[in-house]
Scaffold this motif. Structure first.
Motif, PDB file in Angstrom:
ATOM      1  N   TYR A  88       0.791  -1.238   0.000  1.00 48.46           N
ATOM      2  CA  TYR A  88       0.000   0.000   0.000  1.00 48.46           C
ATOM      3  C   TYR A  88       0.823   1.287   0.000  1.00 48.46           C
ATOM      4  O   TYR A  88       0.327   2.345   0.383  1.00 48.46           O
ATOM      5  CB  TYR A  88      -1.041  -0.003   1.150  1.00 48.46           C
ATOM      6  CG  TYR A  88      -2.167  -0.947   0.830  1.00 48.46           C
ATOM      7  CD1 TYR A  88      -3.324  -0.480   0.226  1.00 48.46           C
ATOM      8  CD2 TYR A  88      -2.041  -2.299   1.078  1.00 48.46           C
ATOM      9  CE1 TYR A  88      -4.330  -1.362  -0.126  1.00 48.46           C
ATOM     10  CE2 TYR A  88      -3.041  -3.193   0.730  1.00 48.46           C
ATOM     11  CZ  TYR A  88      -4.192  -2.714   0.116  1.00 48.46           C
ATOM     12  OH  TYR A  88      -5.189  -3.572  -0.248  1.00 48.46           O
ATOM     13  N   LYS A 134     -10.505  -0.305  -3.484  1.00 45.85           N
ATOM     14  CA  LYS A 134     -10.548   1.130  -3.811  1.00 45.85           C
ATOM     15  C   LYS A 134      -9.526   1.975  -3.038  1.00 45.85           C
ATOM     16  O   LYS A 134      -9.197   3.076  -3.451  1.00 45.85           O
ATOM     17  CB  LYS A 134     -11.975   1.674  -3.722  1.00 45.85           C
ATOM     18  CG  LYS A 134     -12.568   1.933  -2.370  1.00 45.85           C
ATOM     19  CD  LYS A 134     -13.934   2.604  -2.590  1.00 45.85           C
ATOM     20  CE  LYS A 134     -14.656   3.050  -1.362  1.00 45.85           C
ATOM     21  NZ  LYS A 134     -14.437   2.402  -0.096  1.00 45.85           N
ATOM     22  N   SER A 135      -8.991   1.433  -1.944  1.00 40.22           N
ATOM     23  CA  SER A 135      -8.003   2.217  -1.189  1.00 40.22           C
ATOM     24  C   SER A 135      -6.554   1.908  -1.613  1.00 40.22           C
ATOM     25  O   SER A 135      -5.603   2.358  -0.967  1.00 40.22           O
ATOM     26  CB  SER A 135      -8.169   1.959   0.306  1.00 40.22           C
ATOM     27  OG  SER A 135      -8.072   0.577   0.540  1.00 40.22           O
ATOM     28  N   GLU A 138      -4.287   4.976  -1.896  1.00 39.50           N
ATOM     29  CA  GLU A 138      -4.453   6.076  -0.925  1.00 39.50           C
ATOM     30  C   GLU A 138      -3.152   6.457  -0.225  1.00 39.50           C
ATOM     31  O   GLU A 138      -2.802   7.628  -0.124  1.00 39.50           O
ATOM     32  CB  GLU A 138      -5.487   5.687   0.143  1.00 39.50           C
ATOM     33  CG  GLU A 138      -6.894   6.015  -0.272  1.00 39.50           C
ATOM     34  CD  GLU A 138      -7.937   5.591   0.751  1.00 39.50           C
ATOM     35  OE1 GLU A 138      -7.561   5.260   1.906  1.00 39.50           O
ATOM     36  OE2 GLU A 138      -9.112   5.578   0.378  1.00 39.50           O
ATOM     37  N   HIS A 141      -0.765   8.161  -2.701  1.00 35.47           N
ATOM     38  CA  HIS A 141      -1.170   9.538  -3.007  1.00 35.47           C
ATOM     39  C   HIS A 141      -0.731  10.492  -1.889  1.00 35.47           C
ATOM     40  O   HIS A 141      -0.257  11.602  -2.143  1.00 35.47           O
ATOM     41  CB  HIS A 141      -2.698   9.637  -3.165  1.00 35.47           C
ATOM     42  CG  HIS A 141      -3.162   9.406  -4.567  1.00 35.47           C
ATOM     43  ND1 HIS A 141      -2.762  10.188  -5.633  1.00 35.47           N
ATOM     44  CD2 HIS A 141      -4.000   8.477  -5.099  1.00 35.47           C
ATOM     45  CE1 HIS A 141      -3.329   9.746  -6.748  1.00 35.47           C
ATOM     46  NE2 HIS A 141      -4.082   8.704  -6.454  1.00 35.47           N
ATOM     47  N   LEU A 142      -0.909  10.033  -0.662  1.00 34.81           N
ATOM     48  CA  LEU A 142      -0.564  10.891   0.483  1.00 34.81           C
ATOM     49  C   LEU A 142       0.958  11.137   0.527  1.00 34.81           C
ATOM     50  O   LEU A 142       1.416  12.268   0.723  1.00 34.81           O
ATOM     51  CB  LEU A 142      -1.039  10.185   1.758  1.00 34.81           C
ATOM     52  CG  LEU A 142      -1.482  11.038   2.917  1.00 34.81           C
ATOM     53  CD1 LEU A 142      -2.493  12.088   2.507  1.00 34.81           C
ATOM     54  CD2 LEU A 142      -2.090  10.137   4.006  1.00 34.81           C
TER      55      LEU A 142
END
Ligand SMILES: Cc1cc2nc3c(=O)[nH]c(=O)nc-3n(C[C@H](O)[C@H](O)[C@H](O)COP(=O)(O)O)c2cc1C
Length: 326
Positions: A88, A134-135, A138, A141-142
């Motif tokens: 992630y 969908k995450s 995330e 991006h952060l």
């Protein structure tokens, strides 16, 4: 105009490298200079949180980050951060240079200095992952958002792709080429279309450096300002960094360039010759302007400040006159 890609996959024939190289080829077709560094092939030491950057705006670790990546991050006007998703987020290889951008964060937020290109630089994330939750992007991006903020780039968003796993998957994706074209329309074309001005001096360590920085700072959206010298010095004059910092402008990690190198990529419309005769010569297709400005090197800080202010005034007048002509 430089587009710099910092890439994090360990796979030489992987999906991320494929995607990034397709974007770079598109940028080159549209007239940009490109450079890519694969973090896996050029290991960077992790940040050791020594605090030197917060006090002095420099990094205490002397490695490739210092010699190559900081200068490229400063010269680039589009920076692409490209990584596969590993747990992630970006890969460990890429996280090290991202963490080391803390030096540029410190220049901005601890020392209050602005990079001359801070109003024009754009940041783009490219990422791929195997799953489709969908995450998935995330965390990345952060991380990208705060990396781009640290390097003084506007975050233009990301090209991110789900269900990409085996080498070759990216090539088969139905929309990647169109996505890259649209991103290039948005990021590359407006910067390529700017008028190009080359500020040329003898060594590109003092007057031409200040002139290019002021032009980038005041008019980077309309002018692509280049600085170069007939016989470039190894580094810029330390007094330049000091007097420009008084104006809140950061001259860190800028390296003198040769005129040949600067014009090999970008063809200037205007040549501003600053205290150089033969080495500048004339450039085909460029209008030459001569500025007679005294060389302040070795004359002390007050002389340097006087020349700095004179150059800023001349740059503002030049920008006005170029704006009036367009
Ligand atoms: C250590 C490791 C961790 C990974 N973690 C994730 C993950 O959290 N989510 C995911 O969707 N894919 C994950 N993947 C799969 C990669 O993102 C995927 O294979 C990607 O296409 C690799 O890109 P590359 O070909 O550019 O190296 C992981 C792969 C590895 C090797």
């Amino acid at each position: 105009m430089l587009v710099f890609g910092l890439e994090g996959s360990p796979r030489k024939k992987g999906n991320t490298r494929f995607l990034l190289s397709a974007f770079m080829a598109e940028a080159e077709n549209r007239g940009a200079e490109t450079r890519v560094i694969h973090a896996h092939d050029m290991p960077v030491s992790p940040c050791i949180e020594c605090g030197v950057c917060e006090r002095k705006g420099v990094c205490s670790i002397d490695d490739k980050m210092q010699k190559e990546i900081y200068p490229l991050l400063r010269r680039a006007e589009v920076v692409v951060l490209a990584s596969p998703i590993f747990f992630y987020n970006i890969t460990a290889q890429l996280k090290a240079p991202v963490d080391r951008s803390q030096t540029l964060w410190s220049c901005r937020y601890r020392l209050g200095l602005n990079d001359p290109r801070h109003k024009t630089r754009q940041g783009l994330l490219m990422s791929v992952g195997a799953t489709k939750g969908k995450s998935l992007f995330e965390g990345t991006h952060l991380t990208a958002r705060y990396f781009f903020d640290a390097i003084s780039a506007k975050y233009a968003g990301g090209l991110t792709y789900f269900k990409i796993e085996a080498p070759g998957d990216m090539e088969k994706h139905p929309t990647y080429q169109q996505d890259i074209g649209e991103m290039a329309d948005l990021l590359i074309d407006p910067l390529i279309k700017r008028r190009k001005v080359l500020f040329a001096g003898r060594e590109n360590r003092c007057r031409s450096q200040m002139a290019a920085a002021f032009a980038q700072y005041h008019a980077g959206d309309r002018i692509e300002a280049l600085g170069a010298g007939g016989a470039p010095a190894g580094k810029i004059d330390p007094a330049v960094r000091e007097v420009m910092a008084e104006k809140k402008i950061d001259m860190g990690f800028r390296i003198p360039r040769s005129i040949d190198e600067a014009v090999a990529q970008d063809k200037p419309d205007t040549l501003v010759a600053m205290g150089c005769d033969d080495p500048c010569g004339d450039l085909p297709g460029a209008t030459r302007i001569d500025w007679e400005i005294e060389d302040p090197v070795g004359q002390g800080l007050d002389a340097m400040r006087k020349v700095r202010d004179e150059i800023e005034e001349k740059v503002l007048d030049l920008v006005d006159s170029l704006d009036a002509r367009s």
